[in-house]
Each structure stands twice: as structure tokens, then as C-alpha cells.
Design a protein around this motif. Structure first.
Motif, short mmCIF file in Angstrom:
data_model
loop_
_atom_site.label_atom_id
_atom_site.label_comp_id
_atom_site.label_asym_id
_atom_site.label_seq_id
_atom_site.Cartn_x
_atom_site.Cartn_y
_atom_site.Cartn_z
N GLN A 63 27.23 93.47 45.45
CA GLN A 63 26.61 93.76 44.15
C GLN A 63 26.24 92.46 43.43
OE1 GLN A 63 29.88 96.21 42.68
NE2 GLN A 63 28.47 97.98 42.49
N LEU A 64 27.15 91.51 43.45
CA LEU A 64 26.89 90.22 42.79
C LEU A 64 25.75 89.48 43.49
CD1 LEU A 64 30.57 89.07 42.12
CD2 LEU A 64 28.89 89.80 40.40
N ALA A 65 25.74 89.54 44.81
CA ALA A 65 24.69 88.86 45.57
C ALA A 65 23.32 89.44 45.25
CB ALA A 65 24.99 88.94 47.06
N GLU A 66 23.23 90.78 45.18
CA GLU A 66 21.95 91.42 44.88
C GLU A 66 21.49 91.08 43.46
OE1 GLU A 66 22.68 95.53 45.54
OE2 GLU A 66 22.59 95.37 47.75
N ARG A 67 22.43 91.08 42.52
CA ARG A 67 22.07 90.81 41.13
C ARG A 67 21.61 89.38 40.95
NH1 ARG A 67 22.24 92.93 36.25
NH2 ARG A 67 22.87 91.73 34.44
N HIS A 68 22.25 88.45 41.66
CA HIS A 68 21.94 87.04 41.48
C HIS A 68 21.00 86.50 42.56
CE1 HIS A 68 24.76 86.63 38.16
NE2 HIS A 68 25.59 87.39 38.85
N GLU A 69 20.55 87.40 43.45
CA GLU A 69 19.53 87.07 44.44
C GLU A 69 19.94 85.91 45.34
OE1 GLU A 69 15.76 86.57 42.54
OE2 GLU A 69 16.01 88.36 41.30
N VAL A 70 21.18 85.96 45.78
CA VAL A 70 21.71 84.99 46.74
C VAL A 70 22.43 85.76 47.84
CG1 VAL A 70 21.91 83.10 45.08
CG2 VAL A 70 23.83 84.69 45.38
N SER A 71 22.93 85.04 48.83
CA SER A 71 23.65 85.69 49.93
C SER A 71 25.08 86.04 49.53
CB SER A 71 23.67 84.77 51.16
OG SER A 71 24.48 83.64 50.90
N VAL A 72 25.66 86.99 50.26
CA VAL A 72 27.06 87.34 50.05
C VAL A 72 27.95 86.12 50.26
CG1 VAL A 72 28.99 88.70 50.97
CG2 VAL A 72 26.77 89.78 50.62
N ARG A 73 27.61 85.32 51.28
CA ARG A 73 28.40 84.11 51.55
C ARG A 73 28.36 83.14 50.37
NH1 ARG A 73 32.75 81.94 52.73
NH2 ARG A 73 32.66 79.84 53.66
N THR A 74 27.19 83.04 49.72
CA THR A 74 27.08 82.17 48.55
C THR A 74 27.98 82.66 47.42
OG1 THR A 74 24.83 81.45 49.07
CG2 THR A 74 25.50 81.30 46.77
N ILE A 75 28.00 83.98 47.20
CA ILE A 75 28.87 84.54 46.16
C ILE A 75 30.33 84.26 46.49
CG2 ILE A 75 29.75 86.71 45.20
CD1 ILE A 75 27.11 85.83 43.97
N GLU A 76 30.72 84.40 47.75
CA GLU A 76 32.10 84.13 48.14
C GLU A 76 32.46 82.67 47.86
OE1 GLU A 76 31.99 85.36 52.20
OE2 GLU A 76 32.48 87.48 51.73
N ARG A 77 31.54 81.75 48.14
CA ARG A 77 31.80 80.34 47.83
C ARG A 77 31.89 80.12 46.33
NH1 ARG A 77 28.11 79.17 52.28
NH2 ARG A 77 26.40 78.98 50.77
N ASP A 78 31.03 80.82 45.57
CA ASP A 78 31.08 80.70 44.11
C ASP A 78 32.42 81.19 43.56
OD1 ASP A 78 28.54 79.68 44.09
OD2 ASP A 78 27.57 81.52 43.37
N ILE A 79 32.86 82.33 44.02
CA ILE A 79 34.14 82.89 43.56
C ILE A 79 35.28 81.94 43.90
CG2 ILE A 79 35.81 84.76 43.89
CD1 ILE A 79 33.42 85.62 42.22
#
Length: 270
Positions: A63-79
Motif C-alpha cells: 500500500q505504501l509503495a503504491e501510494r508513494h510510487e516506489v518499489s516495495v523494497r524501497t519502502i522496506e528500506r525506508d521503514i
């Protein structure tokens, strides 16, 4: 040129992640979409604010990846970067799992102006060694971290242009030991080894009442069981101190010390 005013930045309850910058992907702040040119710091703030807005609900990495238009892996690194910075984000596994934030442990964006934040830093810089100095520095970090990114950057830039002249060899007042601060907060009895003005050492049990400031530095004012009365102990004359763990009784003694030819001024909030 003297030392610059310090605007602390780092981990904490406010979520210090100013050092996690990098230009990758797009995101949204306050529900508004923005393009791919937005840097990583803005996306990190947006993720925190989104999780705050839905707390105690969750958002999945997808959900976060879709909203922020990045990959799931990028969101995981951000978290992971946010967690390393001290933001209280936790993950629930399973079909209904996702990321959630402990809203009570974070600060929303604050409307401090850069000048107000620097004013706080200047005041703290002049109060080195005072009681709760460490807590004050922590509070300043949280203020800066919780400010919108642009205002936080402006505050740090402004702080670089506010400096103090410190005479060579100048020494600040002896810092108040953390154990003494904690004893005052929790009303616990302390055991002191104290050196008086003649150099004589005594062992005393003291029930902390308040801190006093004078031109000689800071004092601990409290009930001395050795002398059976209220006494003031200069912080720099405390040779050793340990906590007893004993809760001090409520003696209801006068806590505003009567010091001839002096006036005590209470600390106020607001």
C-alpha cells in the motif's frame, strides 16, 4: 569566533531522519501527490505522517509503495531507516499485517518558526550544567525533528549564524548528576558523600526537595537526616552519590528556602 549554537538532530521519539536523504521515487504529504523529483527525506516524513494518520491502523508495504510510487523494497528500506532513527514503527505479520506507529510516542509537525527553535537553543546554550540539561537537549532534538523539513533546515542554518564568545579557560558549572535529577523527580532518598567548605567529608542521607541556582553554581536543597533539617548542598561538593531506592516521606516542610538578602525565583512553564 566562538562556538555555534547547536541544533541537535538524531534519533528520538520525534523520529530524526534528516540524515537519511537521497533522491529516489515519489511520494505524498498530507494526501497530496507529488512527482519523482521529491527527495527521500520528504518521503520519509510523508510515510511517518501517513502512519500517524491511520494509527492504530496499519499500512502494508505494498500500500505504501503504491501510494508513494516506489518499489516495495524501497519502502522496506525506508521503514528500516526510520526505525534506526528511533521512530516507533512496528510490523505485524500475516494476511492483515502491515506497518503501524505508536502515535503516543511521536510528535506531529510543530509550528515552531526557525527563530523560535534557535531561541530555545540559545537559552539552552547559556544554561549548560543546569538540572535536566540532558533532558533539555533531548527536547530540543525532538522539536527540530518534528518541524517540517524546510523549517528544520532553516533553523539549523540560522543557528550557524548565532555564536557565543567563550573566554579561554572558561569552565561551566559542575553538571548535576543524572542520579540526583532522577531522585528529585521520583522523590527518592539519596546517600551522599559531601565535602563542606572546610574540606571535611560527611556521609548523609538526603530527601531531595528542589534545585537552587546561585553565582556559585547549582545546589540541591533537601532534608538532611544527619542534621535533622533542611540543608543546601553545592553540586560540585558532592563527592559521591548513590540512590537508596527509598521513597522520601512527605514532610510538608517549607520548600521555598528562606535565604537572607536573596530572592528565589521559581521556574515557570509559560
Amino acid at each position: 569566533m566562538g562556538p555555534a549554537v547547536e541544533m541537535g538532530v538524531g534519533g528520538g521519539r520525534g523520529g530524526g531522519f534528516g540524515g537519511c536523504a537521497g533522491a529516489e521515487g515519489a511520494g505524498s504529504v498530507g494526501g497530496a501527490a507529488y512527482g519523482a523529483g521529491v527527495n527521500r527525506t520528504d518521503r520519509l516524513y510523508a510515510i511517518v505522517e501517513e502512519l500517524r494518520a491511520v494509527a492504530p491502523g496499519r499500512r502494508s508495504a505494498r500500500q505504501l509503495a503504491e501510494r508513494h510510487e516506489v518499489s516495495v523494497r524501497t519502502i522496506e528500506r525506508d521503514i528500516d531507516a526510520l526505525q534506526q532513527a528511533g521512530v516507533p514503527i512496528y510490523a505485524d505479520v500475516g494476511r492483515r499485517g502491515g506497518y503501524a506507529i505508536d502515535r503516543s510516542m511521536t510528535l506531529p509537525p510543530l509550528n515552531f518558526t526557525p527563530a523560535e527553535a534557535v531561541a530555545v537553543a540559545v537559552a539552552l546554550g547559556r544554561a549548560g550544567g543546569s538540572p535536566f540539561d540532558r533532558a533539555a537537549r533531548s527536547a530540543l532534538r525532538k522539536i527540530v525533528q518534528a518541524m517540517p523539513a524546510r523549517d528544520g533546515a532553516a533553523a539549523r542554518e540560522l543557528a550557524e549564524r548565532v555564536r557565543a564568545i567563550v573566554p579561554a579557560g572558561d569552565t561551566r558549572a559542575a553538571p548535576v548528576p543524572a542520579i540526583v535529577e532522577e531522585a528529585l523527580v521520583t522523590r527518592r532518598v539519596l546517600r551522599l558523600t559531601y565535602r563542606d567548605k572546610t574540606g571535611a567529608l560527611t556521609e548523609r542521607e538526603v530527601e531531595p526537595a528542589l534545585f537552587l541556582s546561585s553565582r556559585h553554581g547549582w545546589y540541591l536543597f533537601g532534608w538532611c537526616r544527619l542534621r535533622a533539617g533542611m540543608r543546601a548542598f553545592r553540586i560540585d561538593r558532592i563527592v559521591a552519590v548513590t540512590g537508596t531506592g527509598e521513597l522520601a516521606p512527605d514532610r510538608r516542610v517549607l520548600t521555598d528556602p528562606d535565604i537572607p538578602e536573596h530572592v528565589t525565583v521559581a521556574t515557570t512553564l509559560g
